[in-house]
Design a protein around this motif. Sequence first.
Motif, PDB file in Angstrom:
ATOM      1  N   GLU A   1       0.801  -1.199   0.000  1.00  0.00           N
ATOM      2  CA  GLU A   1       0.000   0.000   0.000  1.00  0.00           C
ATOM      3  C   GLU A   1       0.842   1.260   0.000  1.00  0.00           C
ATOM      4  OE1 GLU A   1      -3.053   0.033   2.964  1.00  0.00           O
ATOM      5  OE2 GLU A   1      -3.543  -2.042   2.591  1.00  0.00           O
ATOM      6  N   VAL A   2       2.133   1.146   0.218  1.00  0.00           N
ATOM      7  CA  VAL A   2       2.993   2.327   0.241  1.00  0.00           C
ATOM      8  C   VAL A   2       3.547   2.541  -1.158  1.00  0.00           C
ATOM      9  CG1 VAL A   2       5.061   3.379   1.220  1.00  0.00           C
ATOM     10  CG2 VAL A   2       3.576   1.961   2.656  1.00  0.00           C
ATOM     11  N   VAL A   3       3.270   3.711  -1.691  1.00  0.00           N
ATOM     12  CA  VAL A   3       3.646   4.027  -3.064  1.00  0.00           C
ATOM     13  C   VAL A   3       4.767   5.056  -3.070  1.00  0.00           C
ATOM     14  CG1 VAL A   3       2.804   5.055  -5.221  1.00  0.00           C
ATOM     15  CG2 VAL A   3       1.347   3.498  -3.928  1.00  0.00           C
ATOM     16  N   ASP A   4       5.775   4.811  -3.908  1.00  0.00           N
ATOM     17  CA  ASP A   4       6.818   5.800  -4.127  1.00  0.00           C
ATOM     18  C   ASP A   4       6.180   6.917  -4.950  1.00  0.00           C
ATOM     19  OD1 ASP A   4       8.829   7.229  -5.739  1.00  0.00           O
ATOM     20  OD2 ASP A   4      10.255   5.849  -4.826  1.00  0.00           O
ATOM     21  N   PRO A   5       6.065   8.131  -4.393  1.00  0.00           N
ATOM     22  CA  PRO A   5       5.351   9.207  -5.088  1.00  0.00           C
ATOM     23  C   PRO A   5       5.967   9.600  -6.427  1.00  0.00           C
ATOM     24  CG  PRO A   5       5.787   9.809  -2.803  1.00  0.00           C
ATOM     25  CD  PRO A   5       6.528   8.539  -3.081  1.00  0.00           C
ATOM     26  N   GLU A   6       7.276   9.453  -6.563  1.00  0.00           N
ATOM     27  CA  GLU A   6       7.924   9.842  -7.821  1.00  0.00           C
ATOM     28  C   GLU A   6       7.676   8.817  -8.923  1.00  0.00           C
ATOM     29  OE1 GLU A   6      11.674  12.577  -6.776  1.00  0.00           O
ATOM     30  OE2 GLU A   6      11.952  10.463  -6.283  1.00  0.00           O
ATOM     31  N   LEU A   7       7.661   7.542  -8.563  1.00  0.00           N
ATOM     32  CA  LEU A   7       7.505   6.492  -9.567  1.00  0.00           C
ATOM     33  C   LEU A   7       6.073   5.986  -9.672  1.00  0.00           C
ATOM     34  CD1 LEU A   7      10.790   4.498  -8.893  1.00  0.00           C
ATOM     35  CD2 LEU A   7      10.336   6.156 -10.712  1.00  0.00           C
ATOM     36  N   GLY A   8       5.243   6.288  -8.679  1.00  0.00           N
ATOM     37  CA  GLY A   8       3.847   5.878  -8.721  1.00  0.00           C
ATOM     38  C   GLY A   8       3.646   4.377  -8.618  1.00  0.00           C
ATOM     39  N   MET A   9       4.561   3.707  -7.932  1.00  0.00           N
ATOM     40  CA  MET A   9       4.509   2.256  -7.801  1.00  0.00           C
ATOM     41  C   MET A   9       4.797   1.884  -6.355  1.00  0.00           C
ATOM     42  SD  MET A   9       6.503  -0.454 -10.180  1.00  0.00           S
ATOM     43  CE  MET A   9       5.624   0.230 -11.568  1.00  0.00           C
ATOM     44  N   ASN A  10       4.231   0.751  -5.905  1.00  0.00           N
ATOM     45  CA  ASN A  10       4.433   0.381  -4.499  1.00  0.00           C
ATOM     46  C   ASN A  10       5.874  -0.058  -4.242  1.00  0.00           C
ATOM     47  OD1 ASN A  10       4.686  -2.664  -4.118  1.00  0.00           O
ATOM     48  ND2 ASN A  10       2.928  -2.536  -5.509  1.00  0.00           N
ATOM     49  N   ILE A  11       6.299   0.171  -3.011  1.00  0.00           N
ATOM     50  CA  ILE A  11       7.701  -0.056  -2.669  1.00  0.00           C
ATOM     51  C   ILE A  11       8.085  -1.525  -2.612  1.00  0.00           C
ATOM     52  CG2 ILE A  11       7.920   2.186  -1.529  1.00  0.00           C
ATOM     53  CD1 ILE A  11       7.751   0.690   1.169  1.00  0.00           C
ATOM     54  N   ILE A  12       7.107  -2.401  -2.502  1.00  0.00           N
ATOM     55  CA  ILE A  12       7.418  -3.839  -2.541  1.00  0.00           C
ATOM     56  C   ILE A  12       7.818  -4.230  -3.962  1.00  0.00           C
ATOM     57  CG2 ILE A  12       6.497  -6.170  -2.240  1.00  0.00           C
ATOM     58  CD1 ILE A  12       6.925  -4.708   0.417  1.00  0.00           C
ATOM     59  N   ASP A  13       6.996  -3.856  -4.949  1.00  0.00           N
ATOM     60  CA  ASP A  13       7.328  -4.177  -6.340  1.00  0.00           C
ATOM     61  C   ASP A  13       8.600  -3.482  -6.799  1.00  0.00           C
ATOM     62  OD1 ASP A  13       5.284  -5.982  -6.798  1.00  0.00           O
ATOM     63  OD2 ASP A  13       3.895  -4.453  -7.546  1.00  0.00           O
ATOM     64  N   LEU A  14       8.895  -2.328  -6.215  1.00  0.00           N
ATOM     65  CA  LEU A  14      10.136  -1.638  -6.564  1.00  0.00           C
ATOM     66  C   LEU A  14      11.358  -2.297  -5.926  1.00  0.00           C
ATOM     67  CD1 LEU A  14       9.016   2.077  -6.340  1.00  0.00           C
ATOM     68  CD2 LEU A  14       9.670   0.817  -8.400  1.00  0.00           C
ATOM     69  N   ILE A  44       7.997   8.697   2.673  1.00  0.00           N
ATOM     70  CA  ILE A  44       7.938   7.251   2.463  1.00  0.00           C
ATOM     71  C   ILE A  44       8.019   6.525   3.800  1.00  0.00           C
ATOM     72  CG2 ILE A  44       9.162   5.273   1.464  1.00  0.00           C
ATOM     73  CD1 ILE A  44       9.804   7.147  -0.938  1.00  0.00           C
ATOM     74  N   GLN A  45       8.924   6.948   4.686  1.00  0.00           N
ATOM     75  CA  GLN A  45       9.016   6.293   5.994  1.00  0.00           C
ATOM     76  C   GLN A  45       7.712   6.458   6.768  1.00  0.00           C
ATOM     77  OE1 GLN A  45      12.577   6.406   8.307  1.00  0.00           O
ATOM     78  NE2 GLN A  45      11.439   6.402  10.231  1.00  0.00           N
ATOM     79  N   GLN A  46       7.133   7.643   6.747  1.00  0.00           N
ATOM     80  CA  GLN A  46       5.873   7.867   7.459  1.00  0.00           C
ATOM     81  C   GLN A  46       4.768   6.984   6.884  1.00  0.00           C
ATOM     82  OE1 GLN A  46       5.482  10.013  10.253  1.00  0.00           O
ATOM     83  NE2 GLN A  46       3.721   8.658  10.372  1.00  0.00           N
ATOM     84  N   ASP A  47       4.738   6.836   5.566  1.00  0.00           N
ATOM     85  CA  ASP A  47       3.738   5.981   4.928  1.00  0.00           C
ATOM     86  C   ASP A  47       3.913   4.516   5.330  1.00  0.00           C
ATOM     87  OD1 ASP A  47       2.721   8.252   3.711  1.00  0.00           O
ATOM     88  OD2 ASP A  47       3.512   7.768   1.714  1.00  0.00           O
ATOM     89  N   ILE A  48       5.170   4.065   5.443  1.00  0.00           N
ATOM     90  CA  ILE A  48       5.444   2.696   5.888  1.00  0.00           C
ATOM     91  C   ILE A  48       4.907   2.509   7.308  1.00  0.00           C
ATOM     92  CG2 ILE A  48       7.258   1.073   6.588  1.00  0.00           C
ATOM     93  CD1 ILE A  48       8.994   2.289   4.297  1.00  0.00           C
ATOM     94  N   GLU A  49       5.249   3.431   8.186  1.00  0.00           N
ATOM     95  CA  GLU A  49       4.807   3.340   9.576  1.00  0.00           C
ATOM     96  C   GLU A  49       3.282   3.353   9.672  1.00  0.00           C
ATOM     97  OE1 GLU A  49       6.780   6.547  11.579  1.00  0.00           O
ATOM     98  OE2 GLU A  49       8.755   5.620  11.360  1.00  0.00           O
ATOM     99  N   ASP A  50       2.638   4.257   8.945  1.00  0.00           N
ATOM    100  CA  ASP A  50       1.177   4.366   8.979  1.00  0.00           C
ATOM    101  C   ASP A  50       0.508   3.097   8.460  1.00  0.00           C
ATOM    102  OD1 ASP A  50       1.508   6.930   9.962  1.00  0.00           O
ATOM    103  OD2 ASP A  50       0.990   7.920   8.063  1.00  0.00           O
TER     104      ASP A  50
END
Length: 89
Positions: A1-14, A44-50
């Motif tokens: 559910e956490v998306v890298d805002p620059e790439l528009g893709m979730n951090i797991i797939d990245l 990104i860290q805040q999104d991971i924590e949330d």
Amino acid sequence: EVVDPELGMNIIDLGLVYSLEVSGDAIDVTYTLTSPGCPLAGQIQQDIEDALRAAAGSGVEVRCQLVWNPPWTAEFMSEEARLELGYPI
């Protein structure tokens, strides 16, 4: 559910999340970013924590550790992410 805002893709797939461990009332996440100068590192860290707090419920401590070793490369991405971003498979 956490998306890298620059790439528009979730951090797991990245391939940015290196490990996630649950131990008692704590979740430890080791992750990286695509570059050390990422201007959105704090977001990104805040999104991971949330996201982890929302999934785990109250009373769970979320500990995030940003690491630079091993350095991230496009090879860490899922096949789908590489295809979507135009990287060779």
